[in-house]
Design a protein around this motif. Structure first.
Motif, PDB file in Angstrom:
ATOM      1  N   SER A 108       0.831  -1.206   0.000  1.00 28.14           N
ATOM      2  CA  SER A 108       0.000   0.000   0.000  1.00 28.14           C
ATOM      3  C   SER A 108       0.866   1.257   0.000  1.00 28.14           C
ATOM      4  O   SER A 108       0.529   2.253  -0.661  1.00 28.14           O
ATOM      5  CB  SER A 108      -0.931  -0.003   1.211  1.00 28.14           C
ATOM      6  N   LEU A 111       2.309   1.581  -3.646  1.00 29.47           N
ATOM      7  CA  LEU A 111       1.280   2.016  -4.590  1.00 29.47           C
ATOM      8  C   LEU A 111       0.897   3.473  -4.360  1.00 29.47           C
ATOM      9  O   LEU A 111       0.645   4.219  -5.319  1.00 29.47           O
ATOM     10  CB  LEU A 111       0.049   1.115  -4.459  1.00 29.47           C
ATOM     11  N   ALA A 112       0.849   3.900  -3.093  1.00 27.51           N
ATOM     12  CA  ALA A 112       0.519   5.289  -2.809  1.00 27.51           C
ATOM     13  C   ALA A 112       1.611   6.229  -3.311  1.00 27.51           C
ATOM     14  O   ALA A 112       1.314   7.298  -3.875  1.00 27.51           O
ATOM     15  CB  ALA A 112       0.299   5.471  -1.305  1.00 27.51           C
ATOM     16  N   PHE A 129      -7.396   0.873  -7.168  1.00 29.54           N
ATOM     17  CA  PHE A 129      -6.863   0.268  -5.950  1.00 29.54           C
ATOM     18  C   PHE A 129      -7.886   0.238  -4.822  1.00 29.54           C
ATOM     19  O   PHE A 129      -7.839  -0.657  -3.967  1.00 29.54           O
ATOM     20  CB  PHE A 129      -5.610   1.012  -5.485  1.00 29.54           C
ATOM     21  N   PHE A 194      -4.007   2.048   1.286  1.00 28.54           N
ATOM     22  CA  PHE A 194      -3.559   2.899   0.189  1.00 28.54           C
ATOM     23  C   PHE A 194      -4.104   4.319   0.345  1.00 28.54           C
ATOM     24  O   PHE A 194      -3.374   5.306   0.157  1.00 28.54           O
ATOM     25  CB  PHE A 194      -4.012   2.278  -1.137  1.00 28.54           C
TER      26      PHE A 194
END
Length: 317
Positions: A108, A111-112, A129, A194
């Motif tokens: 997470s 991806l962030a 997401f 996320f």
């Protein structure tokens, strides 16, 4: 015209904080009026059942008869400590927690960071997401049961393309069933963490990254020296919430494997449910619930102490 010297200005006492006005006092009953529905709901469906659970754990309470039943003292707790399936369910719960918490925190965060650095299409990545997280657990379970189907599931598609014989399936093998549930859970819940990380990233001033870039810091050095330290509180919150959620795992296990095969995925809440509604022993199930509650409290306190100690070390350095 009189003037005030700088020394007089500096020595002037600070202004007293404003007192509560009459209008603010009048708003207090209105605030409690708006809070009353939530307080009543929380007391009726959270505090009340929790108190009743603790009381029932000391009695031979059952679903087949009314009332608390006969007093059992600590017999229900001693029984749980002596049951092998209770300890195995705790181990399976811990195993699931170890499988899910590190990937959910790391993935997470990655991806962030990538989404926050994207020049275009951030809305698409946010939607992609976070979208699985809004789906109910029954839908997620059905999707991943189909994915893990040995003959027609998407999981066996690479093997079919290579001409390999299908195996027993992920969920039907005691060695991989918990891993399959963990994979489904990670795909399902990563969107919540996320969003927390993305909100934290957007609070970091861009000037810090620009100053680091001027000093010659690479992208990884900026993440290591700026992003990770400033998101320490967010990371602590994500870890705490994820540990608590993982220790309370039930829905995916019940819907995907029902604790099988061979009780290899029987978790603590699954054992509590079977004890209460299959064996009709509410007292013993309440004792197991109290023990699980205490374990979660202890783990949460330890995690908070570790996070605070790390924060103090960073402030001291």
């Amino acid at each position: 015209m009189t003037t005030t010297s700088p020394t007089a200005r500096r020595s002037a006492p600070p202004a007293a904080p404003p007192r509560r006005t009459t209008s603010m006092r009048r708003r207090t009953p209105q605030a409690w009026l708006f809070l009353a529905p939530f307080v009543l709901f929380y007391a009726a469906f959270m505090i009340g059942p929790t108190i009743w659970m603790v009381i029932a754990s000391f009695f031979n309470t059952s679903t087949v008869r009314s009332g608390l039943g006969s007093f059992a003292g600590l017999d229900n707790y001693l029984e749980m400590f002596s049951r092998d399936d209770f300890w195995s369910s705790l181990w399976h719960t811990l195993q699931f927690t170890l499988y899910t918490v590190p990937p959910l925190v790391v993935l997470s965060f990655v991806l962030a960071v990538l989404t926050n650095r994207a020049a275009r299409g951030q809305w698409f990545f946010r939607l992609a997401f976070f979208l699985p997280f809004i789906l109910p657990s029954a839908t997620i379970s059905l999707i991943w049961v189909f994915v893990f189907t040995p003959l027609n599931g998407l999981w066996s598609l690479p093997g079919r393309l290579l001409g390999l014989e299908p195996g027993n399936g992920v969920l039907s093998d005691p060695r991989t069933a918990m891993i399959g549930i963990a994979i489904a859970t990670i795909w399902w819940t990563i969107g919540f963490n996320f969003v927390l990380y993305l909100a934290g990233l957007q609070e970091i001033p861009r000037q810090l990254y620009e100053a680091a870039a001027v000093d010659g810091a690479s992208a990884w050095q900026q993440i290591r020296s700026v992003t990770i330290p400033l998101l320490a509180r967010t990371t602590a919150l994500v870890i705490l919430l994820q540990i608590i959620a993982s220790l309370k795992i039930f829905d995916q296990v019940y819907l995907m494997t029902s604790g099988g095969p061979g009780n290899s995925t029987q978790v603590a809440l699954g054992l509590i449910t079977d004890t209460a509604f299959t064996d009709n022993r509410i007292g013993a199930a309440s004792a197991a619930s109290v023990l699980l509650f205490l374990i979660i409290i202890v783990i949460a306190i330890v995690q908070q102490l570790i996070s605070r100690a790390g924060a103090k070390r960073e402030e001291a350095s």
